[in-house]
Design a protein around this motif. Structure first.
Motif, short mmCIF file in Angstrom:
data_model
loop_
_atom_site.label_atom_id
_atom_site.label_comp_id
_atom_site.label_asym_id
_atom_site.label_seq_id
_atom_site.Cartn_x
_atom_site.Cartn_y
_atom_site.Cartn_z
N GLY A 1 0.84 -1.29 0.09
CA GLY A 1 -0.17 0.03 0.07
C GLY A 1 0.95 1.27 0.10
N GLY A 2 2.01 1.27 0.48
CA GLY A 2 3.01 2.23 0.30
C GLY A 2 3.48 2.71 -1.09
N SER A 3 4.44 3.66 -1.06
CA SER A 3 4.82 4.21 -2.33
C SER A 3 6.41 4.39 -2.42
CB SER A 3 4.26 5.71 -2.59
OG SER A 3 2.93 5.68 -2.55
N LEU A 4 6.96 4.24 -3.33
CA LEU A 4 8.36 4.76 -3.58
C LEU A 4 8.48 5.35 -4.75
CD1 LEU A 4 10.06 1.07 -2.62
CD2 LEU A 4 10.35 3.15 -1.79
N ARG A 5 9.48 6.05 -5.10
CA ARG A 5 9.89 6.62 -6.39
C ARG A 5 11.40 6.57 -6.74
NH1 ARG A 5 10.64 13.13 -8.10
NH2 ARG A 5 12.36 12.87 -6.81
N LEU A 6 11.41 5.56 -7.95
CA LEU A 6 12.71 5.32 -8.41
C LEU A 6 13.30 6.42 -9.25
CD1 LEU A 6 12.18 1.50 -9.34
CD2 LEU A 6 12.61 2.45 -6.95
N SER A 7 14.70 6.46 -9.38
CA SER A 7 15.18 7.41 -10.27
C SER A 7 16.14 6.68 -11.20
CB SER A 7 15.76 8.55 -9.33
OG SER A 7 14.97 9.37 -8.68
N CYS A 8 16.33 7.26 -12.25
CA CYS A 8 17.22 6.68 -13.13
C CYS A 8 18.15 8.14 -13.89
CB CYS A 8 16.65 5.88 -14.40
SG CYS A 8 17.94 5.27 -15.57
N ALA A 9 19.16 8.17 -13.34
CA ALA A 9 20.05 9.35 -13.99
C ALA A 9 20.82 8.82 -15.00
CB ALA A 9 20.87 9.82 -12.59
N ALA A 10 20.87 9.41 -16.04
CA ALA A 10 21.33 9.30 -17.37
C ALA A 10 22.42 10.12 -17.77
CB ALA A 10 20.41 8.73 -18.47
N SER A 11 23.62 9.53 -18.15
CA SER A 11 24.71 10.32 -18.47
C SER A 11 25.22 9.75 -19.92
CB SER A 11 25.95 10.33 -17.69
OG SER A 11 26.39 8.98 -17.43
N GLY A 12 25.58 10.49 -20.84
CA GLY A 12 25.77 10.18 -22.16
C GLY A 12 24.71 9.59 -23.03
N PHE A 13 23.41 9.92 -22.59
CA PHE A 13 22.40 9.44 -23.43
C PHE A 13 20.97 10.36 -23.17
CE2 PHE A 13 19.90 6.29 -25.40
CZ PHE A 13 18.36 6.54 -25.04
N ALA A 14 20.84 11.19 -24.35
CA ALA A 14 19.93 12.20 -24.36
C ALA A 14 18.32 11.80 -24.33
CB ALA A 14 20.21 13.06 -25.63
N LEU A 15 17.85 11.97 -23.40
CA LEU A 15 16.38 11.49 -23.03
C LEU A 15 15.45 11.77 -24.32
CD1 LEU A 15 15.55 12.21 -19.39
CD2 LEU A 15 16.70 10.18 -20.40
N ASP A 16 15.57 12.69 -24.70
CA ASP A 16 14.84 13.26 -26.06
C ASP A 16 15.24 12.75 -27.32
OD1 ASP A 16 15.92 16.61 -26.35
OD2 ASP A 16 16.89 15.03 -26.41
N GLY A 17 16.10 11.79 -27.05
CA GLY A 17 16.72 11.25 -28.31
C GLY A 17 16.57 9.70 -28.51
N GLY A 18 15.98 9.28 -27.25
CA GLY A 18 15.97 7.73 -27.22
C GLY A 18 14.90 7.31 -26.22
N SER A 19 14.75 6.18 -25.78
CA SER A 19 13.72 5.64 -24.92
C SER A 19 14.11 5.15 -23.58
CB SER A 19 12.75 4.63 -25.64
OG SER A 19 12.10 5.07 -26.70
N ILE A 20 13.70 5.24 -22.48
CA ILE A 20 13.93 4.72 -21.34
C ILE A 20 12.76 3.85 -20.96
CG2 ILE A 20 14.44 5.19 -18.93
CD1 ILE A 20 16.76 6.21 -20.37
N GLY A 21 13.22 2.51 -20.54
CA GLY A 21 12.47 1.71 -19.74
C GLY A 21 12.62 1.25 -18.46
N TRP A 22 11.83 1.02 -17.79
CA TRP A 22 11.71 0.29 -16.31
C TRP A 22 11.52 -1.21 -16.67
CZ3 TRP A 22 14.21 2.00 -12.20
CH2 TRP A 22 14.50 3.41 -12.19
N PHE A 23 12.21 -2.00 -16.17
CA PHE A 23 12.03 -3.14 -16.14
C PHE A 23 12.22 -3.87 -14.57
CE2 PHE A 23 12.03 -4.68 -20.71
CZ PHE A 23 12.52 -3.51 -21.02
N ARG A 24 11.57 -4.70 -14.26
CA ARG A 24 11.91 -5.58 -13.07
C ARG A 24 12.10 -7.26 -13.21
NH1 ARG A 24 5.98 -4.92 -10.34
NH2 ARG A 24 4.86 -6.41 -11.51
#
Length: 124
Positions: A14-37
């Motif tokens: 029932g709780g919450s978490l916020r995950l972060s993914c800091a990217a270096s060398g990869f432009a977010l508006d040039g590619g896709s980011i996916g979260w997997f588990r």
């Protein structure tokens, strides 16, 4: 390219978490980011994707309505806000970056770069 995932931890159901993914060398508006588990004994599965084209977002059925993916271009960081966490959400969460075509965005093979993973444990 380096991806640094963080924000995992132990939370009650029932709780919450916020995950972060800091990217270096990869432009977010040039590619896709996916979260997997990946849960113990299970295959890695896609949870959510944010694509370069307009920042459109996609969610697996298990995440839709509970998780929200977003990005901060200024920080070159992608977030996964996870609410109403369930025991079944327990897994190691990975962020991945690449240029998958639409039909491959849920595939591990669609992504070229991977972060180290952050562990999420939900207690029932």
């Amino acid at each position: 390219v380096q991806l640094q995932a963080s924000g995992g931890g132990l939370v009650e159901a029932g709780g919450s978490l916020r995950l972060s993914c800091a990217a270096s060398g990869f432009a977010l508006d040039g590619g896709s980011i996916g979260w997997f588990r990946q849960a113990p004994g299970k295959e890695r599965e896609g949870v959510s994707v944010i694509r370069s084209s307009g920042g459109r977002t996609y969610y697996a059925d298990s995440a839709r309505g509970r998780f929200t993916i977003s990005r901060d271009k200024a920080k070159n960081t992608v977030y996964l806000q996870m609410n109403s966490l369930e025991f079944e959400d327990t897994a190691v969460y990975y962020c991945a970056a690449g240029y998958p075509i639409l039909s491959s965005m849920w595939s591990v093979s669609g992504y070229r770069y991977w972060g180290q993973g952050t562990e999420v444990t939900v207690s029932s």
